[in-house]
Motif scaffolding. Structure first.
Motif, mmCIF file in Angstrom:
data_model
loop_
_atom_site.group_PDB
_atom_site.id
_atom_site.type_symbol
_atom_site.label_atom_id
_atom_site.label_comp_id
_atom_site.label_asym_id
_atom_site.label_seq_id
_atom_site.Cartn_x
_atom_site.Cartn_y
_atom_site.Cartn_z
ATOM 1 N N ILE A 239 -12.538 -34.775 -11.798
ATOM 2 C CA ILE A 239 -11.112 -35.188 -12.013
ATOM 3 C C ILE A 239 -10.283 -34.632 -11.594
ATOM 4 N N LEU A 240 -10.379 -33.155 -11.173
ATOM 5 C CA LEU A 240 -9.190 -32.420 -10.199
ATOM 6 C C LEU A 240 -9.176 -32.884 -8.950
ATOM 7 N N GLY A 241 -10.355 -33.219 -8.369
ATOM 8 C CA GLY A 241 -10.585 -33.741 -7.105
ATOM 9 C C GLY A 241 -9.589 -34.925 -7.022
ATOM 10 N N PHE A 242 -9.760 -35.990 -7.826
ATOM 11 C CA PHE A 242 -9.321 -37.106 -7.672
ATOM 12 C C PHE A 242 -7.672 -37.153 -7.948
ATOM 13 N N LEU A 243 -7.167 -36.283 -8.752
ATOM 14 C CA LEU A 243 -5.977 -36.053 -9.023
ATOM 15 C C LEU A 243 -5.192 -35.256 -7.909
ATOM 16 N N TYR A 244 -5.973 -34.314 -7.208
ATOM 17 C CA TYR A 244 -5.559 -33.789 -6.081
ATOM 18 C C TYR A 244 -5.284 -34.858 -4.889
ATOM 19 N N ILE A 245 -6.188 -35.630 -4.532
ATOM 20 C CA ILE A 245 -6.008 -36.769 -3.627
ATOM 21 C C ILE A 245 -4.969 -37.838 -3.716
ATOM 22 N N ARG A 246 -4.643 -37.903 -5.207
ATOM 23 C CA ARG A 246 -3.913 -38.940 -5.266
ATOM 24 C C ARG A 246 -2.321 -38.383 -5.305
ATOM 25 N N TYR A 247 -2.042 -37.127 -5.965
ATOM 26 C CA TYR A 247 -0.653 -36.726 -6.481
ATOM 27 C C TYR A 247 -0.078 -35.599 -5.795
ATOM 28 N N VAL A 248 -1.038 -34.628 -5.162
ATOM 29 C CA VAL A 248 -0.673 -33.409 -4.541
ATOM 30 C C VAL A 248 0.042 -33.963 -3.200
ATOM 31 N N PRO A 249 1.265 -33.501 -2.924
ATOM 32 C CA PRO A 249 1.711 -33.697 -1.412
ATOM 33 C C PRO A 249 1.084 -33.130 -0.292
ATOM 34 N N ILE A 250 1.363 -33.816 0.658
ATOM 35 C CA ILE A 250 0.777 -33.484 2.109
ATOM 36 C C ILE A 250 1.557 -32.630 2.798
ATOM 37 N N ARG A 251 1.179 -31.483 3.137
ATOM 38 C CA ARG A 251 1.990 -30.303 4.048
ATOM 39 C C ARG A 251 1.903 -30.815 5.465
ATOM 40 N N GLY A 252 2.837 -30.643 6.178
ATOM 41 C CA GLY A 252 2.902 -30.883 7.579
ATOM 42 C C GLY A 252 3.298 -31.953 8.186
ATOM 43 N N VAL A 253 3.641 -32.912 7.171
ATOM 44 C CA VAL A 253 3.859 -34.406 7.782
ATOM 45 C C VAL A 253 5.331 -34.767 7.097
ATOM 46 N N LYS B 89 1.279 -43.290 0.070
ATOM 47 C CA LYS B 89 1.521 -42.420 1.262
ATOM 48 C C LYS B 89 0.501 -41.311 1.274
ATOM 49 N N ASN B 90 0.359 -40.869 -0.030
ATOM 50 C CA ASN B 90 -0.816 -39.536 0.078
ATOM 51 C C ASN B 90 -2.259 -40.148 0.220
ATOM 52 N N ILE B 91 -2.581 -41.072 -0.347
ATOM 53 C CA ILE B 91 -4.009 -41.668 0.028
ATOM 54 C C ILE B 91 -4.201 -42.016 1.651
ATOM 55 N N SER B 92 -3.207 -42.678 2.020
ATOM 56 C CA SER B 92 -3.262 -43.167 3.229
ATOM 57 C C SER B 92 -3.344 -42.079 4.326
ATOM 58 N N ILE B 93 -2.228 -41.053 4.466
ATOM 59 C CA ILE B 93 -2.245 -39.986 5.024
ATOM 60 C C ILE B 93 -3.466 -39.152 5.310
ATOM 61 N N ARG B 94 -4.040 -38.958 3.964
ATOM 62 C CA ARG B 94 -5.112 -37.803 3.802
ATOM 63 C C ARG B 94 -6.340 -38.520 4.446
ATOM 64 N N PHE B 95 -6.408 -40.187 4.180
ATOM 65 C CA PHE B 95 -7.516 -40.862 4.913
ATOM 66 C C PHE B 95 -7.435 -40.846 6.342
ATOM 67 N N LEU B 96 -6.154 -41.110 6.918
ATOM 68 C CA LEU B 96 -5.925 -41.068 8.277
ATOM 69 C C LEU B 96 -6.368 -39.680 8.912
ATOM 70 N N ARG B 97 -5.932 -38.560 8.258
ATOM 71 C CA ARG B 97 -6.015 -37.168 9.153
ATOM 72 C C ARG B 97 -7.448 -36.977 8.756
ATOM 73 N N LYS B 98 -8.467 -37.371 7.710
ATOM 74 C CA LYS B 98 -9.672 -37.147 7.780
ATOM 75 C C LYS B 98 -10.516 -37.771 8.927
ATOM 76 N N LYS B 99 -9.901 -38.879 9.373
ATOM 77 C CA LYS B 99 -10.658 -39.615 10.563
ATOM 78 C C LYS B 99 -9.936 -39.197 12.045
ATOM 79 N N ASP B 100 -9.334 -38.197 11.976
ATOM 80 C CA ASP B 100 -8.966 -37.376 13.080
ATOM 81 C C ASP B 100 -7.589 -38.279 13.686
ATOM 82 N N ILE B 101 -6.817 -38.817 13.002
ATOM 83 C CA ILE B 101 -5.839 -39.727 13.430
ATOM 84 C C ILE B 101 -4.259 -38.863 13.176
#
Length: 121
Positions: A12-26, A88-100
């Motif tokens: 549950i905490l993992g899903f909440l992190y991916i969805r709602y915690v802001p991304i640093r450095g972007v 924004k959070n979901i797409s940026i996290r996904f793109l960063r995971k794919k080294d974009i």
């Protein structure tokens, strides 16, 4: 029983992190600088929103279709346009995971005052 509870809470905490915690450095920026020709603008809003409010020069790939079409963005610098913080959070996290390399984002409902500083890769 305790192990099961810990496992459930961590999921549950993992899903909440991916969805709602802001991304640093972007950074949130209003627009790109003039010399940012090598940066690809990706509109992750759904097709109806992007059709009603188009962004010139952008590629529309909704968040749900990023897993299928992220290979079109490989080896590019990307600027993300989203309609809300969840997209924004979901797409940026996904793109960063794919080294974009994501250089910035813009929310259509938010007016950022800052301009992006272009740094070639």
């Amino acid at each position: 029983m305790l192990l099961l509870l810990i496992l459930f809470l961590s999921i549950i905490l993992g899903f909440l992190y991916i969805r709602y915690v802001p991304i640093r450095g972007v950074p949130c920026v209003s627009s790109l600088n003039q010399g940012a020709d090598s940066i690809k603008t990706v509109d992750v809003r759904d097709y109806i929103q992007s059709y009603n409010d188009p962004i010139p020069g952008s590629t529309n790939i909704p968040v749900m279709y990023l897993t299928r079409n992220y290979h079109e963005l490989s080896h590019m610098q990307v600027f993300v346009v989203a309609s809300n913080r969840l997209e924004k959070n979901i797409s940026i996290r996904f793109l960063r995971k794919k080294d974009i390399n994501v250089v910035g984002y813009r929310l259509t409902s938010c007016k950022c005052k800052q301009k992006a500083k272009y740094k070639p890769a």
